[in-house]
Design a protein around this motif. Sequence first.
Motif, PDB file in Angstrom:
ATOM      1  N   UNK A  51      -9.496  25.006  -3.151  1.00 45.12           N
ATOM      2  CA  UNK A  51      -9.676  26.294  -2.477  1.00 45.12           C
ATOM      3  C   UNK A  51      -8.438  26.627  -1.646  1.00 45.12           C
ATOM      4  N   UNK A  52      -8.214  27.914  -1.401  1.00 43.26           N
ATOM      5  CA  UNK A  52      -7.070  28.340  -0.598  1.00 43.26           C
ATOM      6  C   UNK A  52      -7.316  28.177   0.895  1.00 43.26           C
ATOM      7  N   UNK A  53      -6.246  28.320   1.658  1.00 43.69           N
ATOM      8  CA  UNK A  53      -6.344  28.152   3.111  1.00 43.69           C
ATOM      9  C   UNK A  53      -7.253  29.188   3.756  1.00 43.69           C
ATOM     10  N   UNK A  54      -7.395  30.348   3.103  1.00 42.16           N
ATOM     11  CA  UNK A  54      -8.197  31.432   3.676  1.00 42.16           C
ATOM     12  C   UNK A  54      -9.686  31.111   3.716  1.00 42.16           C
ATOM     13  N   UNK A  55     -10.087  30.007   3.123  1.00 45.22           N
ATOM     14  CA  UNK A  55     -11.490  29.600   3.170  1.00 45.22           C
ATOM     15  C   UNK A  55     -11.911  29.299   4.610  1.00 45.22           C
ATOM     16  N   UNK A  56     -10.952  28.808   5.393  1.00 44.45           N
ATOM     17  CA  UNK A  56     -11.132  28.601   6.835  1.00 44.45           C
ATOM     18  C   UNK A  56     -12.147  27.513   7.194  1.00 44.45           C
ATOM     19  N   UNK A  57     -12.278  26.524   6.348  1.00 40.87           N
ATOM     20  CA  UNK A  57     -13.199  25.431   6.664  1.00 40.87           C
ATOM     21  C   UNK A  57     -12.596  24.540   7.744  1.00 40.87           C
ATOM     22  N   UNK A  58     -13.434  24.070   8.629  1.00 41.08           N
ATOM     23  CA  UNK A  58     -12.963  23.206   9.718  1.00 41.08           C
ATOM     24  C   UNK A  58     -12.314  21.942   9.145  1.00 41.08           C
TER      25      UNK A  58
END
Length: 280
Positions: A51-58
């Motif tokens: 997944x890309x960084x924009x997923x914003x998972x902790x």
Amino acid sequence: MENSEKTEVVLLACGSFNPITNMHLRLFELAKDYMNGTGKYRVIKGIISPVGDAYKKKGLIPAHHRVIMAELATKNSKWVEVDTWESLQSEWVETAKVLRHHQEKLEASNCDNRQDSPTLERPGRKRKWTEQRQDFSQKKSPQPKMKGMPEVKLLCGADLLESFGIPSLWKSEDIAQIVGGYGLICITRAGNDAQKFIYESDVLWKHRSNIHLVNEWITNDISSTKIRRALRRGQSIRYLVPDLVQEYIEKHNLYSSESEDRNAGVILAPLQRNTEEAKS
């Protein structure tokens, strides 16, 4: 049944791979054995799509590190490869769209082959980080799968199946498209409630014939979360991840208490987008 009569399948695994573990790789082997064992399918390739960084998972470290680790992990695989398209997108991309991208890519390759152009990439062949930046950048409307084409199916663990029930995490139409339009291969464990979860979900029950539950009899509790915890505590992760991945993590000092706080307090991209769309 002859190979020509079997449906060719490409296994697609989407996720954080933060970091990739030996268990992630085992999912592909388990799914391949199961699908080939049905006599109806022939698995021709596996794709890992971080997944890309924009997923914003902790705790999600930058995508380029996660892609490189996945490439190192599959370096010796003859059939599983890494695709960077999803990880390179500036915004988070729904899983249904990632599936569509890869199905369209297969169909484009098939059309090229009919014109004496190269067909599917050889299993195990890796594409460099920047080569796929422009691949299929134009949005296209969904098209029915071409007859005789390999079918892309989503490979996952039981946790993804159960996440379908988390409010606002998935759009119902996306779940229907993923399961009904493509298909799901879910690695589960003895005693797991995957069957019960399917029974209790109307959309999953409707498309239950397109959900393949694969029992993992040799159980393994390796997870990326536990790997990161061990690294924060200075504990060994050897034999939990491929050796090359361990070396890369140590070389770049990737996981720490500071990295685990990355995106802390930030709403996960799908929750934010789906909640906003529901209000509008």
